[in-house]
Design a protein around this motif. Structure first.
Motif, PDB file in Angstrom:
ATOM      1  N   LEU A 193       0.701  -1.076   0.064  1.00 17.98           N
ATOM      2  CA  LEU A 193       0.022   0.090   0.064  1.00 17.98           C
ATOM      3  C   LEU A 193       0.788   1.171   0.119  1.00 17.98           C
ATOM      4  O   LEU A 193       0.327   2.260  -0.700  1.00 17.98           O
ATOM      5  CB  LEU A 193      -0.906  -0.211   1.198  1.00 17.98           C
ATOM      6  N   LYS A 194       2.071   1.251   0.794  1.00 16.93           N
ATOM      7  CA  LYS A 194       2.733   2.594   0.938  1.00 16.93           C
ATOM      8  C   LYS A 194       4.036   2.229  -0.355  1.00 16.93           C
ATOM      9  O   LYS A 194       4.888   3.512   0.034  1.00 16.93           O
ATOM     10  CB  LYS A 194       3.216   2.761   2.347  1.00 16.93           C
ATOM     11  N   ALA A 195       3.882   1.405  -1.019  1.00 19.15           N
ATOM     12  CA  ALA A 195       5.143   1.372  -1.998  1.00 19.15           C
ATOM     13  C   ALA A 195       4.956   2.594  -2.948  1.00 19.15           C
ATOM     14  O   ALA A 195       4.169   3.241  -3.500  1.00 19.15           O
ATOM     15  CB  ALA A 195       4.980   0.186  -2.857  1.00 19.15           C
ATOM     16  N   LYS A 196       6.282   3.057  -3.302  1.00 17.26           N
ATOM     17  CA  LYS A 196       6.413   4.271  -4.225  1.00 17.26           C
ATOM     18  C   LYS A 196       7.407   3.975  -5.037  1.00 17.26           C
ATOM     19  O   LYS A 196       8.439   3.194  -4.985  1.00 17.26           O
ATOM     20  CB  LYS A 196       6.844   5.702  -3.424  1.00 17.26           C
ATOM     21  N   PRO A 197       7.772   4.627  -6.410  1.00 15.42           N
ATOM     22  CA  PRO A 197       8.620   4.449  -7.155  1.00 15.42           C
ATOM     23  C   PRO A 197       9.860   5.143  -6.487  1.00 15.42           C
ATOM     24  O   PRO A 197       9.807   5.859  -5.980  1.00 15.42           O
ATOM     25  CB  PRO A 197       8.324   5.356  -8.528  1.00 15.42           C
ATOM     26  N   VAL A 198      11.191   4.405  -6.908  1.00 15.99           N
ATOM     27  CA  VAL A 198      12.237   4.729  -6.515  1.00 15.99           C
ATOM     28  C   VAL A 198      13.120   5.700  -7.662  1.00 15.99           C
ATOM     29  O   VAL A 198      12.862   4.979  -8.785  1.00 15.99           O
ATOM     30  CB  VAL A 198      13.158   3.698  -6.344  1.00 15.99           C
ATOM     31  N   VAL A 199      13.493   6.652  -7.373  1.00 14.24           N
ATOM     32  CA  VAL A 199      14.251   7.616  -8.378  1.00 14.24           C
ATOM     33  C   VAL A 199      15.708   7.247  -8.625  1.00 14.24           C
ATOM     34  O   VAL A 199      16.404   7.257  -7.458  1.00 14.24           O
ATOM     35  CB  VAL A 199      14.174   9.144  -8.001  1.00 14.24           C
ATOM     36  N   ASP A 200      16.057   6.968  -9.461  1.00 14.23           N
ATOM     37  CA  ASP A 200      17.464   6.843  -9.903  1.00 14.23           C
ATOM     38  C   ASP A 200      18.053   8.187 -10.367  1.00 14.23           C
ATOM     39  O   ASP A 200      17.832   9.044 -11.134  1.00 14.23           O
ATOM     40  CB  ASP A 200      17.501   5.941 -11.377  1.00 14.23           C
ATOM     41  N   THR A 201      18.684   8.689  -9.370  1.00 16.90           N
ATOM     42  CA  THR A 201      19.413   9.895  -9.183  1.00 16.90           C
ATOM     43  C   THR A 201      20.360  10.200 -10.362  1.00 16.90           C
ATOM     44  O   THR A 201      20.529  11.279 -10.946  1.00 16.90           O
ATOM     45  CB  THR A 201      19.902  10.456  -8.069  1.00 16.90           C
ATOM     46  N   VAL A 202      21.083   9.274 -10.937  1.00 21.33           N
ATOM     47  CA  VAL A 202      21.779   9.079 -12.227  1.00 21.33           C
ATOM     48  C   VAL A 202      21.258   9.542 -13.312  1.00 21.33           C
ATOM     49  O   VAL A 202      21.417  10.238 -14.203  1.00 21.33           O
ATOM     50  CB  VAL A 202      22.714   7.720 -12.120  1.00 21.33           C
ATOM     51  N   ARG A 203      19.989   8.639 -13.673  1.00 24.70           N
ATOM     52  CA  ARG A 203      19.495   8.808 -14.607  1.00 24.70           C
ATOM     53  C   ARG A 203      18.331  10.190 -14.826  1.00 24.70           C
ATOM     54  O   ARG A 203      18.125  10.682 -16.059  1.00 24.70           O
ATOM     55  CB  ARG A 203      18.316   7.552 -15.103  1.00 24.70           C
ATOM     56  N   ALA A 250      11.179   3.665 -10.943  1.00 24.22           N
ATOM     57  CA  ALA A 250      10.849   1.997 -11.048  1.00 24.22           C
ATOM     58  C   ALA A 250      10.440   1.564  -9.588  1.00 24.22           C
ATOM     59  O   ALA A 250      10.816   2.153  -8.579  1.00 24.22           O
ATOM     60  CB  ALA A 250      12.225   1.118 -11.397  1.00 24.22           C
ATOM     61  N   PHE A 251       9.536   0.750  -9.483  1.00 24.63           N
ATOM     62  CA  PHE A 251       9.038   0.336  -8.563  1.00 24.63           C
ATOM     63  C   PHE A 251      10.173  -1.164  -7.953  1.00 24.63           C
ATOM     64  O   PHE A 251      10.246  -1.936  -8.766  1.00 24.63           O
ATOM     65  CB  PHE A 251       7.633  -0.505  -8.320  1.00 24.63           C
ATOM     66  N   LYS A 252      10.431  -0.880  -6.641  1.00 24.21           N
ATOM     67  CA  LYS A 252      11.295  -1.984  -6.461  1.00 24.21           C
ATOM     68  C   LYS A 252      10.854  -2.890  -5.098  1.00 24.21           C
ATOM     69  O   LYS A 252      11.723  -3.636  -4.316  1.00 24.21           O
ATOM     70  CB  LYS A 252      12.862  -1.547  -5.976  1.00 24.21           C
ATOM     71  N   ASP A 253       9.691  -2.438  -4.618  1.00 24.75           N
ATOM     72  CA  ASP A 253       9.001  -3.126  -3.454  1.00 24.75           C
ATOM     73  C   ASP A 253       8.907  -4.502  -3.742  1.00 24.75           C
ATOM     74  O   ASP A 253       8.123  -5.049  -4.642  1.00 24.75           O
ATOM     75  CB  ASP A 253       7.693  -2.345  -3.057  1.00 24.75           C
ATOM     76  N   PRO A 254       9.397  -5.513  -2.819  1.00 24.88           N
ATOM     77  CA  PRO A 254       9.482  -6.723  -2.911  1.00 24.88           C
ATOM     78  C   PRO A 254       8.116  -7.275  -3.043  1.00 24.88           C
ATOM     79  O   PRO A 254       7.560  -8.154  -3.930  1.00 24.88           O
ATOM     80  CB  PRO A 254      10.105  -7.601  -1.679  1.00 24.88           C
ATOM     81  N   ASP A 255       6.766  -6.898  -2.355  1.00 25.42           N
ATOM     82  CA  ASP A 255       5.729  -7.427  -2.458  1.00 25.42           C
ATOM     83  C   ASP A 255       5.001  -6.724  -3.771  1.00 25.42           C
ATOM     84  O   ASP A 255       4.140  -7.667  -4.300  1.00 25.42           O
ATOM     85  CB  ASP A 255       4.734  -6.814  -1.199  1.00 25.42           C
ATOM     86  N   PHE A 256       5.233  -5.667  -4.087  1.00 24.19           N
ATOM     87  CA  PHE A 256       4.822  -5.014  -5.284  1.00 24.19           C
ATOM     88  C   PHE A 256       5.057  -5.901  -6.582  1.00 24.19           C
ATOM     89  O   PHE A 256       4.313  -6.326  -7.357  1.00 24.19           O
ATOM     90  CB  PHE A 256       4.974  -3.844  -5.396  1.00 24.19           C
ATOM     91  N   LEU A 257       6.507  -6.192  -6.651  1.00 21.23           N
ATOM     92  CA  LEU A 257       6.884  -7.064  -7.868  1.00 21.23           C
ATOM     93  C   LEU A 257       6.538  -8.549  -7.778  1.00 21.23           C
ATOM     94  O   LEU A 257       6.374  -9.214  -8.439  1.00 21.23           O
ATOM     95  CB  LEU A 257       8.483  -7.051  -7.693  1.00 21.23           C
ATOM     96  N   ALA A 258       6.166  -8.995  -6.386  1.00 21.47           N
ATOM     97  CA  ALA A 258       5.700 -10.307  -6.180  1.00 21.47           C
ATOM     98  C   ALA A 258       4.261 -10.444  -6.815  1.00 21.47           C
ATOM     99  O   ALA A 258       3.955 -11.326  -7.350  1.00 21.47           O
ATOM    100  CB  ALA A 258       5.754 -10.870  -4.911  1.00 21.47           C
ATOM    101  N   HIS A 259       3.619  -9.494  -6.491  1.00 22.67           N
ATOM    102  CA  HIS A 259       2.128  -9.515  -7.046  1.00 22.67           C
ATOM    103  C   HIS A 259       2.031  -9.472  -8.535  1.00 22.67           C
ATOM    104  O   HIS A 259       1.202  -9.732  -9.234  1.00 22.67           O
ATOM    105  CB  HIS A 259       1.316  -8.255  -6.297  1.00 22.67           C
ATOM    106  N   LYS A 260       3.024  -8.541  -9.146  1.00 28.58           N
ATOM    107  CA  LYS A 260       3.078  -8.380 -10.643  1.00 28.58           C
ATOM    108  C   LYS A 260       3.504  -9.783 -11.130  1.00 28.58           C
ATOM    109  O   LYS A 260       3.008 -10.290 -12.303  1.00 28.58           O
ATOM    110  CB  LYS A 260       4.173  -7.415 -10.669  1.00 28.58           C
ATOM    111  N   GLN A 261       4.330 -10.566 -10.391  1.00 25.69           N
ATOM    112  CA  GLN A 261       4.555 -12.020 -10.999  1.00 25.69           C
ATOM    113  C   GLN A 261       3.401 -12.744 -10.994  1.00 25.69           C
ATOM    114  O   GLN A 261       3.122 -13.582 -12.022  1.00 25.69           O
ATOM    115  CB  GLN A 261       5.863 -12.498 -10.188  1.00 25.69           C
ATOM    116  N   MET A 262       2.660 -12.753  -9.831  1.00 22.81           N
ATOM    117  CA  MET A 262       1.565 -13.582  -9.618  1.00 22.81           C
ATOM    118  C   MET A 262       0.672 -13.291 -10.760  1.00 22.81           C
ATOM    119  O   MET A 262      -0.041 -14.372 -11.491  1.00 22.81           O
ATOM    120  CB  MET A 262       0.891 -13.294  -8.340  1.00 22.81           C
ATOM    121  N   LEU A 263       0.348 -11.940 -11.066  1.00 21.04           N
ATOM    122  CA  LEU A 263      -0.750 -11.469 -12.310  1.00 21.04           C
ATOM    123  C   LEU A 263      -0.239 -12.084 -13.584  1.00 21.04           C
ATOM    124  O   LEU A 263      -0.760 -12.593 -14.128  1.00 21.04           O
ATOM    125  CB  LEU A 263      -0.745  -9.853 -12.359  1.00 21.04           C
ATOM    126  N   GLU A 264       0.982 -11.957 -13.672  1.00 22.87           N
ATOM    127  CA  GLU A 264       1.689 -12.374 -15.224  1.00 22.87           C
ATOM    128  C   GLU A 264       1.710 -13.994 -15.217  1.00 22.87           C
ATOM    129  O   GLU A 264       1.230 -14.474 -16.344  1.00 22.87           O
ATOM    130  CB  GLU A 264       2.856 -11.875 -15.526  1.00 22.87           C
TER     131      GLU A 264
END
Length: 280
Positions: A193-203, A250-264
Motif C-alpha cells: 500500500l505504501k510502495a512508491k517508485p524509486v528515483v534513479d538520481t543518475v538517470r 522504478a518500483f522495487k518493493d518486493p511485495d509489489f513485484l511479487a504481485h506483478k509476477q503472480m498476475l503475469e
C-alpha cells in the motif's frame, strides 16, 4: 428524448480509459449531433471542481478498476463534485484484463445517488497498468466497438419521449464489497500500500514530466539537487513511469513485484477470455 450536450468525464492515468470514454461519447454524439465536452480528472484541482449536469445532457463517465473497485482516492470526487438532475448517463469502467469485480456496480451506485439515471454500462478489458497482461488493449476494434455501443445507446435514448420512461441499468457486483487482496505467487497477501517508485538520481534529469503526470500531485523536482522526489501518496497508476523518458523511475518493493509476477503467471494466458463484456 432530446440531448443537447454530450459530456465525457474520466480519470485515466494510462490513457486507456480516456480513449474508450471518448469513443463511447462520440458514438452518442453521432446520434444527436452534439459536440463533445470533457472533464479530465488528471490533477487534484480538476477533481475538486463541481460539475452539475441538466437533463438535456448525456454524461459518459469512465473510471479504471483498482483492486476490483474504483480507485479509493478518486471515487469520492464522483460523490462530492459530480451532480446530475435526472441526467442520463453511461457508466464505463476499464480493467487490467483480470476482473472488474465490483467497480462497475460502485460507479453506477455513486452516479445514481447523485441525480444521474444510468441507462447503460460497460466493463472493458485493457492492458494492465503494471503487469504484462492484456498487452495491446484497447485495440482498434475495441475503440470501434465502444463507439458502436455509444451509438446504440443514443439510438435507444432517441426513442424515449419522456425522462420518466428511462430505465436504470442493472449491473452485477456489490458496490460496498471489500477491495481485492493482492496476492503473491504462493497465495499469501502482497502488502504494498505504501510502495512508491524509486528515483534513479543518475538517470533523472529533472525534466519535470513526472511532476505534471502524477494525478495525486505527489512528485516535485528538488530545486537544489535538480532531481525528482516523491513526497505524497502513490496510487500505483504508473503514469510517471510511462512518461519518464530517461527511465529514472522504478518500483522495487518486493511485495509489489511479487504481485506483478503472480498476475503475469495466472492471467497472461487468459487475457482475451472476456472480450468487451457490455452490460446494457
Amino acid at each position: 428524448m432530446e440531448i443537447k450536450k454530450t459530456m465525457a468525464v474520466y480519470f485515466s492515468p494510462t490513457t486507456h480509459t480516456r480513449q474508450l470514454t471518448l469513443a463511447v461519447a462520440k458514438g452518442v454524439a453521432s446520434v444527436f449531433g452534439t459536440q463533445i465536452h470533457f472533464k479530465n480528472w488528471a490533477r487534484p484541482r480538476m477533481r475538486e471542481q463541481d460539475a452539475v449536469f441538466d437533463r438535456e445532457t448525456l454524461a459518459v463517465v469512465g473510471m479504471p478498476t483498482y483492486a476490483g473497485r474504483l480507485p479509493n482516492l478518486i471515487a469520492p470526487s464522483i460523490s462530492e463534485h459530480l451532480k446530475g438532475n435526472k441526467t442520463p448517463a453511461i457508466a464505463l469502467v476499464t480493467y487490467g484484463s483480470r476482473a472488474y469485480e465490483n467497480s462497475l456496480a460502485e460507479l453506477v451506485a455513486r452516479l445514481s445517488k447523485n441525480g444521474f439515471i444510468v441507462v447503460a454500462a460497460a466493463a472493458i478489458p485493457c492492458a494492465h497498468s503494471f503487469a504484462d497482461i492484456g498487452e495491446g488493449r484497447p485495440t482498434r476494434q475495441d475503440i470501434v466497438d465502444a463507439a458502436v455501443f455509444g451509438q446504440k445507446t443514443g439510438l435507444n435514448l432517441a426513442q424515449v419521449e419522456y425522462e420518466n420512461q428511462l430505465k436504470p441499468v442493472a449491473v452485477p457486483g456489490d458496490p460496498e464489497a471489500p477491495y481485492y487482496t493482492p496476492l503473491k505467487p504462493d497465495g499469501t497477501p502482497a502488502r504494498f500500500l505504501k510502495a512508491k517508485p524509486v528515483v534513479d538520481t543518475v538517470r533523472c534529469n529533472g525534466c519535470g514530466v513526472c511532476v505534471r503526470l502524477c494525478p495525486m500531485g505527489s512528485i516535485a523536482v528538488n530545486p537544489l539537487s535538480g532531481k525528482a522526489e516523491i513526497h505524497g501518496v502513490c496510487i500505483k497508476c504508473q503514469a510517471c513511469l510511462r512518461g519518464c523518458l530517461p527511465v529514472a523511475l522504478a518500483f522495487k518493493d518486493p511485495d509489489f513485484l511479487a504481485h506483478k509476477q503472480m498476475l503475469e503467471s495466472h492471467y497472461k494466458a487468459h487475457q482475451d477470455a472476456a472480450y468487451f463484456p457490455f452490460v446494457i
